[in-house]
Structure formats: C-alpha cells, structure tokens
Scaffold this motif. Sequence first.
Motif, mmCIF file in Angstrom:
data_model
loop_
_atom_site.group_PDB
_atom_site.id
_atom_site.type_symbol
_atom_site.label_atom_id
_atom_site.label_comp_id
_atom_site.label_asym_id
_atom_site.label_seq_id
_atom_site.Cartn_x
_atom_site.Cartn_y
_atom_site.Cartn_z
ATOM 1 N N THR A 122 0.831 -1.204 0.000
ATOM 2 C CA THR A 122 0.000 0.000 0.000
ATOM 3 C C THR A 122 0.864 1.254 0.000
ATOM 4 O O THR A 122 0.609 2.212 -0.749
ATOM 5 C CB THR A 122 -0.933 0.007 1.218
ATOM 6 O OG1 THR A 122 -1.710 -1.190 1.224
ATOM 7 C CG2 THR A 122 -1.868 1.205 1.179
ATOM 8 N N LEU A 243 -6.617 3.510 -8.570
ATOM 9 C CA LEU A 243 -7.576 2.414 -8.402
ATOM 10 C C LEU A 243 -6.901 1.203 -7.761
ATOM 11 O O LEU A 243 -7.499 0.517 -6.923
ATOM 12 C CB LEU A 243 -8.177 2.038 -9.754
ATOM 13 C CG LEU A 243 -9.042 3.116 -10.435
ATOM 14 C CD1 LEU A 243 -9.506 2.645 -11.805
ATOM 15 C CD2 LEU A 243 -10.238 3.464 -9.565
ATOM 16 N N GLU A 244 -5.669 0.944 -8.147
ATOM 17 C CA GLU A 244 -4.917 -0.142 -7.524
ATOM 18 C C GLU A 244 -4.651 0.174 -6.054
ATOM 19 O O GLU A 244 -4.658 -0.732 -5.205
ATOM 20 C CB GLU A 244 -3.603 -0.356 -8.271
ATOM 21 C CG GLU A 244 -3.783 -0.768 -9.725
ATOM 22 C CD GLU A 244 -2.457 -0.858 -10.461
ATOM 23 O OE1 GLU A 244 -1.407 -0.897 -9.791
ATOM 24 O OE2 GLU A 244 -2.465 -0.900 -11.702
ATOM 25 N N GLN A 247 -7.718 -0.617 -4.020
ATOM 26 C CA GLN A 247 -7.855 -2.053 -3.834
ATOM 27 C C GLN A 247 -6.874 -2.568 -2.783
ATOM 28 O O GLN A 247 -7.233 -3.413 -1.939
ATOM 29 C CB GLN A 247 -7.622 -2.772 -5.172
ATOM 30 C CG GLN A 247 -7.824 -4.284 -5.117
ATOM 31 C CD GLN A 247 -9.213 -4.676 -4.671
ATOM 32 O OE1 GLN A 247 -10.205 -4.041 -5.040
ATOM 33 N NE2 GLN A 247 -9.304 -5.723 -3.858
ATOM 34 N N LYS A 250 -8.102 -1.847 0.658
ATOM 35 C CA LYS A 250 -9.126 -2.798 1.089
ATOM 36 C C LYS A 250 -8.482 -4.115 1.523
ATOM 37 O O LYS A 250 -8.914 -4.728 2.510
ATOM 38 C CB LYS A 250 -10.121 -3.035 -0.048
ATOM 39 C CG LYS A 250 -10.919 -1.789 -0.427
ATOM 40 C CD LYS A 250 -11.951 -2.065 -1.497
ATOM 41 C CE LYS A 250 -13.091 -2.890 -0.945
ATOM 42 N NZ LYS A 250 -14.197 -3.025 -1.911
ATOM 43 N N GLU A 251 -7.452 -4.542 0.794
ATOM 44 C CA GLU A 251 -6.732 -5.748 1.196
ATOM 45 C C GLU A 251 -6.034 -5.548 2.540
ATOM 46 O O GLU A 251 -5.948 -6.478 3.355
ATOM 47 C CB GLU A 251 -5.717 -6.130 0.119
ATOM 48 C CG GLU A 251 -6.354 -6.577 -1.193
ATOM 49 C CD GLU A 251 -5.320 -6.882 -2.265
ATOM 50 O OE1 GLU A 251 -4.108 -6.885 -1.923
ATOM 51 O OE2 GLU A 251 -5.712 -7.115 -3.421
ATOM 52 N N ASN A 319 -13.778 0.240 5.203
ATOM 53 C CA ASN A 319 -13.871 -0.402 3.892
ATOM 54 C C ASN A 319 -14.937 0.277 3.029
ATOM 55 O O ASN A 319 -14.741 0.497 1.827
ATOM 56 C CB ASN A 319 -14.189 -1.880 4.066
ATOM 57 C CG ASN A 319 -14.063 -2.664 2.784
ATOM 58 O OD1 ASN A 319 -12.969 -2.964 2.316
ATOM 59 N ND2 ASN A 319 -15.202 -3.005 2.192
ATOM 60 N N ASP A 323 -14.730 2.425 -0.610
ATOM 61 C CA ASP A 323 -15.633 2.234 -1.755
ATOM 62 C C ASP A 323 -16.190 3.577 -2.230
ATOM 63 O O ASP A 323 -16.308 3.827 -3.438
ATOM 64 C CB ASP A 323 -16.786 1.299 -1.368
ATOM 65 C CG ASP A 323 -16.338 -0.147 -1.257
ATOM 66 O OD1 ASP A 323 -15.329 -0.503 -1.896
ATOM 67 O OD2 ASP A 323 -16.996 -0.921 -0.527
ATOM 68 N N THR A 326 -13.482 5.508 -4.039
ATOM 69 C CA THR A 326 -13.299 4.949 -5.387
ATOM 70 C C THR A 326 -14.368 5.462 -6.333
ATOM 71 O O THR A 326 -14.088 5.838 -7.482
ATOM 72 C CB THR A 326 -13.336 3.415 -5.334
ATOM 73 O OG1 THR A 326 -12.359 2.941 -4.409
ATOM 74 C CG2 THR A 326 -13.054 2.821 -6.708
#
Length: 416
Positions: A122, A243-244, A247, A250-251, A319, A323, A326
């Motif tokens: 991250t 965008l990556e 994600q 979130k991981e 989380n 979203d 994003t």
Amino acid sequence: MKYSVIYITLLLSFSAFAQEQLSLEDCYQLVDKNYPLAKQQSLLENQNAYDLEAIKTQALPQLSLAAQATYQSEVTQVPIPNMGIEPLNKDQYRATATINQLIYNGNRIEASLNAQKTNLKTQQKQVEVSLYQLKKQVNQIYFSILLLQEKNALLEAKQEQLTTRIKEVKSGIEYGTVLPASDKVLEAELIKIQQQLLDNNYNKNSLFETLSLLTGSDLNPKISLENPELTAPLQAGISRPELELFQLKKEQIQANEQLLSKNNYPKLSGFATGGYGNPGLNMLDNSFQGFYTVGLQLNWKVFDWNSNKKERQSLLVKNDIIDTETEVFNLKTNMELRQQESDMQKINELIATDNQIIKLRQGVLKAAESQLKNGVITASAYITELTNLFEDETNLKTHTIQLLLVKANYNITKGQ
C-alpha cells in the motif's frame, strides 16, 4: 583501421545527436528515477524488512533477567518453640533468569506478517500514485517549451523574410522605385523580432530549469524536444494507479481484520526459570540457594467488553469509506475525460480554420511582396500583412501544441 575510425566517428556523432534530443517519455522516466520521492520505494522495502524480522522474533525464545534486594519489617516464623528452625533474615535477595517459548497463539504471527506485507504494498503504491500525478506537471512544462521552440522557428522564418525584403527595398530605393526610409521601417520590425526571440529564449531557459528540477537532470536549454505523436487510448476503462491503491487499502483492511480476529485466541507458552537467592524455594532454609521452575502458561482473554468486535466493525466502515472514495474518483475522472474530449474536438476545428486562414494570408502576402518591390504599397502596409500571417501561423502552432497537451493529459487521466 580506416573503417574503425569511421565507425567511431559515426558512433560519437550519434551519441552527441542522441543527447540533443529529449522525448516526453524520457521526462517521465527521469521523474520516476530521480525525483526525491522515488527514493522512498527502496527505503520502504528496507523498513519493511526490519519490521518483518522484528515480528518473526516473537516465535523465538525470550530471555529475561531480574534481580531484587529487599528488607522486610516482618518475616514468616514457625510458632513452635524449641524446633531448631532459624527464622528468616529480614534482608532477602533474589536473582532469576527466565526463558519463555511461545507454543501457540492462533497463528497471530503469520497474520501480523501478512498485514505488514500488505502495508508495504500500500505504501509503495502511494508513492507510485504521487509520482504518476507529477506527469501532468511535466506535460505542462514540456509542451510550453515545445511551443516556444515552434514560435522561435516562425520568428526566424519571419526574420529571414524581412532580411530578404530589406535587400530588395534598398535596391528599390537606390533606383528610385521605392520610397526612401522604407528600409528603416523593415529594420525596426527586424529589431522587434530579435526582442521577441530574446524574450522567448529567457522563458525557455526558465522552463528548462524547472524541468531539470523535476527530472533531477541537468538539461541543456539547447536540447531539442521531440514533437510526440499521441493518440487516444484504445481501452475503454480507466487504468490508474489510484484504483490499484484503493484495492490495496481494502486488502490491508482485510489483513488487519484477520489479525484482530487472532487476538481472541488463547496463547500458550512454556517457561523455565532458574535463580539464586536467600531464601530459595524452601522458605525454611535461611541460606543462599539455587532453584528452578519449569511449566506451561495459558493466557486467554475471555471477555474484553466487545472491544475486539468494535474494532472489526470500525474496519468494515473504513472499507465502505474506501468504496465511496473509489466511486468519487471514477466520477471526477470521467468528468475530466469528457471535458478533455470536448477540448480535443474544439481544437481540431480551430486547426482546420487556421489552415484556411493561413492559405488566404499567404496569397495576400505574396501580392504584398510584389507591390512593395514595385513601390505600390508602403513598408508599413507590407509589415501589417506579414504580421497577420505570422500571427495566424502562431495560432496554428499554438492550437497544435494545445491539442498535443490535451491528448497527453487525456492519456494520463485515462491511465494509458
């Protein structure tokens, strides 16, 4: 030997030529390599390596030392007379060494390692995003320099035309076909062009200094920037590092949630303690003695007032926030793309009309050149037509560079 000398000469010539060219992609790569923020990639890896090693040590035996000396106002005594049991000293001493070995903790170490690795990804992606966002700044500077190059080329062409006209006018003055002092008007215009070239060169040098700072390279202002051939991206979707990053965040939340879930597992460890003191484990022996104890220890937090559950719920909310971020990012990016598409369409139409105007202006200027040579019009009238053509050609170059800039920004916005 002769061919070797020729080869070396050609090679050196090619190297010198290569150094005089700079492309937009070269600037991107220089920023990714030399910008101070880029150093954080390797620094983050080094930091992560230390953090991982620190987490792994939790599975290794842990050694602790302790020592104490105390004086007590009362000591334990046996209330039976004539037993020959010597009472304990009020001053007591003890030194111990304890080894603890983790046996089971619900794989919490593995969860911690996974969370740390996700955190590294991250952080590195955040650095990549920051570097990527510099590309539009590079675009602005690069195409500003490119526009100055094009303007200089037009000014030099205008300068050459004026020089030719001055020679013709002086010849006409000599033979009485052109009004006296007409050459002075043209020479004054020539000096104005020299002023404009000087101003452009100062501006270009300033922009090159800024580009040098961004790219971390000592760029020579005499370097020629390549005119890039840019096309619109082929893919339909957006492919941005942001965008990556979303994600990966979130991981990271998922990894932290798994780590929190391990906190409720029991923790089993073995221990061994050796010591020396007065008294030892035998409280009735009033002397310095060695001693040891071995055993197992179980810790299990059965009730924590739902603290763990609330922390996990907080992660779920975070989380949802990602979203939302994003969604907002995609909305803003699509709005920006639509605006850039509209700008490209508008500039293309302007370029089409610029070409029409220039074609007409060239015909007018050609007639004006003949009229000036024959003394039909004044030098001022000729300069007016020459300036009109120059301004229209400048508009064409400006619109062309603007179109390239919008295309370059469109590619960056799209993630091409």
